[in-house]
Motif scaffolding. Structure first.
Motif, PDB file in Angstrom:
ATOM      1  N   ALA A 173       0.833  -1.207   0.000  1.00 16.47           N
ATOM      2  CA  ALA A 173       0.000   0.000   0.000  1.00 16.47           C
ATOM      3  C   ALA A 173       0.871   1.261   0.000  1.00 16.47           C
ATOM      4  N   MET A 174       2.029   1.171   0.640  1.00 15.89           N
ATOM      5  CA  MET A 174       2.925   2.339   0.660  1.00 15.89           C
ATOM      6  C   MET A 174       3.486   2.598  -0.750  1.00 15.89           C
ATOM      7  N   TYR A 175       3.920   1.521  -1.428  1.00 11.26           N
ATOM      8  CA  TYR A 175       4.410   1.678  -2.807  1.00 11.26           C
ATOM      9  C   TYR A 175       3.287   2.160  -3.718  1.00 11.26           C
ATOM     10  N   ARG A 176       2.070   1.663  -3.452  1.00 11.64           N
ATOM     11  CA  ARG A 176       0.922   2.083  -4.256  1.00 11.64           C
ATOM     12  C   ARG A 176       0.660   3.577  -4.103  1.00 11.64           C
ATOM     13  N   SER A 177       0.821   4.105  -2.872  1.00 13.95           N
ATOM     14  CA  SER A 177       0.537   5.531  -2.674  1.00 13.95           C
ATOM     15  C   SER A 177       1.550   6.386  -3.440  1.00 13.95           C
ATOM     16  N   MET A 178       2.804   5.905  -3.504  1.00 14.87           N
ATOM     17  CA  MET A 178       3.797   6.660  -4.280  1.00 14.87           C
ATOM     18  C   MET A 178       3.450   6.621  -5.771  1.00 14.87           C
ATOM     19  N   ALA A 179       3.014   5.438  -6.243  1.00 12.04           N
ATOM     20  CA  ALA A 179       2.625   5.310  -7.656  1.00 12.04           C
ATOM     21  C   ALA A 179       1.455   6.241  -7.974  1.00 12.04           C
ATOM     22  N   LEU A 180       0.541   6.376  -7.025  1.00 13.65           N
ATOM     23  CA  LEU A 180      -0.609   7.269  -7.225  1.00 13.65           C
ATOM     24  C   LEU A 180      -0.115   8.707  -7.414  1.00 13.65           C
ATOM     25  N   TYR A 181       0.878   9.087  -6.626  1.00  5.15           N
ATOM     26  CA  TYR A 181       1.442  10.438  -6.759  1.00  5.15           C
ATOM     27  C   TYR A 181       2.021  10.632  -8.169  1.00  5.15           C
ATOM     28  N   PHE A 182       2.775   9.631  -8.657  1.00  4.38           N
ATOM     29  CA  PHE A 182       3.391   9.756  -9.993  1.00  4.38           C
ATOM     30  C   PHE A 182       2.300   9.849 -11.062  1.00  4.38           C
ATOM     31  N   LEU A 183       1.237   9.056 -10.909  1.00  5.30           N
ATOM     32  CA  LEU A 183       0.133   9.095 -11.883  1.00  5.30           C
ATOM     33  C   LEU A 183      -0.560  10.459 -11.861  1.00  5.30           C
ATOM     34  N   ARG A 184      -0.859  10.910 -10.658  1.00  2.00           N
ATOM     35  CA  ARG A 184      -1.569  12.193 -10.539  1.00  2.00           C
ATOM     36  C   ARG A 184      -0.753  13.338 -11.124  1.00  2.00           C
ATOM     37  N   ASN A 185       0.566  13.231 -11.019  1.00  2.00           N
ATOM     38  CA  ASN A 185       1.424  14.306 -11.518  1.00  2.00           C
ATOM     39  C   ASN A 185       1.962  14.030 -12.918  1.00  2.00           C
ATOM     40  N   GLN A 186       1.380  12.989 -13.538  1.00  2.00           N
ATOM     41  CA  GLN A 186       1.711  12.630 -14.919  1.00  2.00           C
ATOM     42  C   GLN A 186       3.209  12.459 -15.154  1.00  2.00           C
TER      43      GLN A 186
ATOM     44  N   GLN B 159      -5.222  -0.390   8.480  1.00  2.00           N
ATOM     45  CA  GLN B 159      -4.160   0.525   8.063  1.00  2.00           C
ATOM     46  C   GLN B 159      -4.666   1.543   7.030  1.00  2.00           C
ATOM     47  N   GLN B 160      -4.329   2.802   7.256  1.00  2.00           N
ATOM     48  CA  GLN B 160      -4.649   3.863   6.288  1.00  2.00           C
ATOM     49  C   GLN B 160      -3.310   4.465   5.830  1.00  2.00           C
ATOM     50  N   VAL B 161      -3.170   4.651   4.520  1.00  2.00           N
ATOM     51  CA  VAL B 161      -1.929   5.252   4.029  1.00  2.00           C
ATOM     52  C   VAL B 161      -2.173   6.725   3.757  1.00  2.00           C
ATOM     53  N   LEU B 162      -1.292   7.547   4.299  1.00  2.00           N
ATOM     54  CA  LEU B 162      -1.411   8.985   4.075  1.00  2.00           C
ATOM     55  C   LEU B 162      -0.315   9.425   3.116  1.00  2.00           C
ATOM     56  N   LEU B 163      -0.745  10.037   2.014  1.00  2.00           N
ATOM     57  CA  LEU B 163       0.185  10.566   1.016  1.00  2.00           C
ATOM     58  C   LEU B 163       0.183  12.086   1.190  1.00  2.00           C
ATOM     59  N   ASN B 164       1.309  12.613   1.631  1.00  2.00           N
ATOM     60  CA  ASN B 164       1.384  14.037   1.983  1.00  2.00           C
ATOM     61  C   ASN B 164       0.165  14.459   2.818  1.00  2.00           C
ATOM     62  N   GLY B 165      -0.165  13.630   3.784  1.00  2.40           N
ATOM     63  CA  GLY B 165      -1.228  13.955   4.727  1.00  2.40           C
ATOM     64  C   GLY B 165      -2.626  13.556   4.293  1.00  2.40           C
ATOM     65  N   GLU B 166      -2.804  13.177   3.014  1.00  4.51           N
ATOM     66  CA  GLU B 166      -4.145  12.799   2.520  1.00  4.51           C
ATOM     67  C   GLU B 166      -4.344  11.279   2.615  1.00  4.51           C
ATOM     68  N   ASN B 167      -5.454  10.856   3.175  1.00  8.88           N
ATOM     69  CA  ASN B 167      -5.744   9.422   3.225  1.00  8.88           C
ATOM     70  C   ASN B 167      -6.123   8.952   1.812  1.00  8.88           C
ATOM     71  N   VAL B 168      -5.255   8.109   1.217  1.00  8.95           N
ATOM     72  CA  VAL B 168      -5.470   7.705  -0.181  1.00  8.95           C
ATOM     73  C   VAL B 168      -5.917   6.242  -0.324  1.00  8.95           C
ATOM     74  N   ASN B 169      -6.306   5.637   0.786  1.00  9.81           N
ATOM     75  CA  ASN B 169      -6.700   4.215   0.734  1.00  9.81           C
ATOM     76  C   ASN B 169      -7.720   3.900  -0.366  1.00  9.81           C
ATOM     77  N   ALA B 170      -8.639   4.817  -0.594  1.00  8.77           N
ATOM     78  CA  ALA B 170      -9.717   4.555  -1.553  1.00  8.77           C
ATOM     79  C   ALA B 170      -9.236   4.584  -3.010  1.00  8.77           C
ATOM     80  N   PHE B 171      -8.017   5.077  -3.250  1.00  8.32           N
ATOM     81  CA  PHE B 171      -7.580   5.283  -4.642  1.00  8.32           C
ATOM     82  C   PHE B 171      -6.458   4.365  -5.110  1.00  8.32           C
ATOM     83  N   ILE B 172      -5.976   3.486  -4.239  1.00 13.24           N
ATOM     84  CA  ILE B 172      -4.735   2.781  -4.587  1.00 13.24           C
ATOM     85  C   ILE B 172      -4.918   1.340  -5.052  1.00 13.24           C
TER      86      ILE B 172
END
Ligand code: DC
Length: 229
Positions: free
Chosen positions: A34-47, A74-87
């Motif tokens: 889930a931690m690696y997924r949250s980083m991938a979400l950041y890369f996707l969101r920022n293209q 467990q909830q993963v926070l990406l720069n403070g945002e709970n991103v569990n629903a998106f990963i």
């Protein structure tokens, strides 16, 4: 502190089993995927393209990943945002496998994962927990199942979430991701030499949970025995 490391390919049931075992033993469950997924979400969101290692590595500086627990989940926070629903989407799964091979991405999460294990009794799952993150874990398990069975479980899980999917495509995606995770240069997925292999293809969830608990009890007995002598 006590620790259990679980590694294995995608869809083997690591998180389902680890959650149950954590509850029964009173451990904290740490889902490193889930931690690696949250980083991938950041890369996707920022293209940021998965193939651009330089840009991905630079972006790592702008990312803070942390964990919180809500009702034991467990909830993963990406720069403070709970991103569990998106990963949990297939797009994020692919991006995660594509970007978790980069040293800068792994570096970012390694100390966080190790620190968690210093503070609490943990059962941690991922790809490199027994080989790299917690080489001194009390118990290491390599949990696997046939790709057919793993695809079938992922298919049912996605359907339950209301996500349209094809069984064949899921199996192909799972095999492709495993190949990539097993063949990368840094921290590839492999069974640690001192890990116990559990093939869950023909086992129920309960059977696997009981197997894990009995393996852990055995470790505890050995430890207590050697402390006495
Ligand atoms: O366990 P999962 O399906 O949530 O993992 C998603 C991806 O993250 C997987 O393709 C491999 C990567 N991963 C990793 O490289 N190291 C870990 N410890 C956990 C996951």
């Amino acid at each position: 502190m006590a620790s259990i490391a679980i590694d294995g390919p995608a869809g083997a049931g690591k998180s389902t089993i680890a959650k149950c075992v954590a509850k029964e033993l009173g451990f904290i469950y740490v889902d490193t995927g889930a931690m690696y997924r949250s980083m991938a979400l950041y890369f996707l969101r920022n293209q940021i393209p998965a193939g651009d290692e330089e840009k991905i590595s630079e972006a790592c500086r702008d990312i803070t990943v942390s964990l919180a627990y809500e009702n034991g989940e467990q909830q993963v926070l990406l720069n403070g945002e709970n991103v569990n629903a998106f990963i949990r989407t297939e797009e994020v799964s692919r991006m995660t496998s594509d970007t978790s091979k980069y040293p800068k991405v792994r570096e970012k999460l390694l100390s966080l994962q190790r620190d968690l294990a210093k503070e609490k009794d943990v059962i941690m799952d991922g790809r490199d927990i027994g080989t790299c993150v917690l080489p001194d874990a009390d118990l290491k398990i390599y949990l696997t199942a046939s790709s057919k069975e793993r695809a079938r479980r992922r298919y049912l899980e996605q359907r339950e979430r209301g996500i349209a999917c094809e069984l064949d495509q899921i199996e192909k995606d799972i095999i492709a991701r495993d190949e990539q995770d097993m063949n990368r240069a840094v921290a590839p997925l492999r069974q640690a030499e001192d890990a116990v292999l559990v093939d869950a293809s023909d086992m129920t969830i309960r059977e696997v949970v009981e197997k894990f608990i009995s393996l852990y009890r055995e470790v505890q007995r050995t430890k207590t025995g050697s402390n006495r002598s």
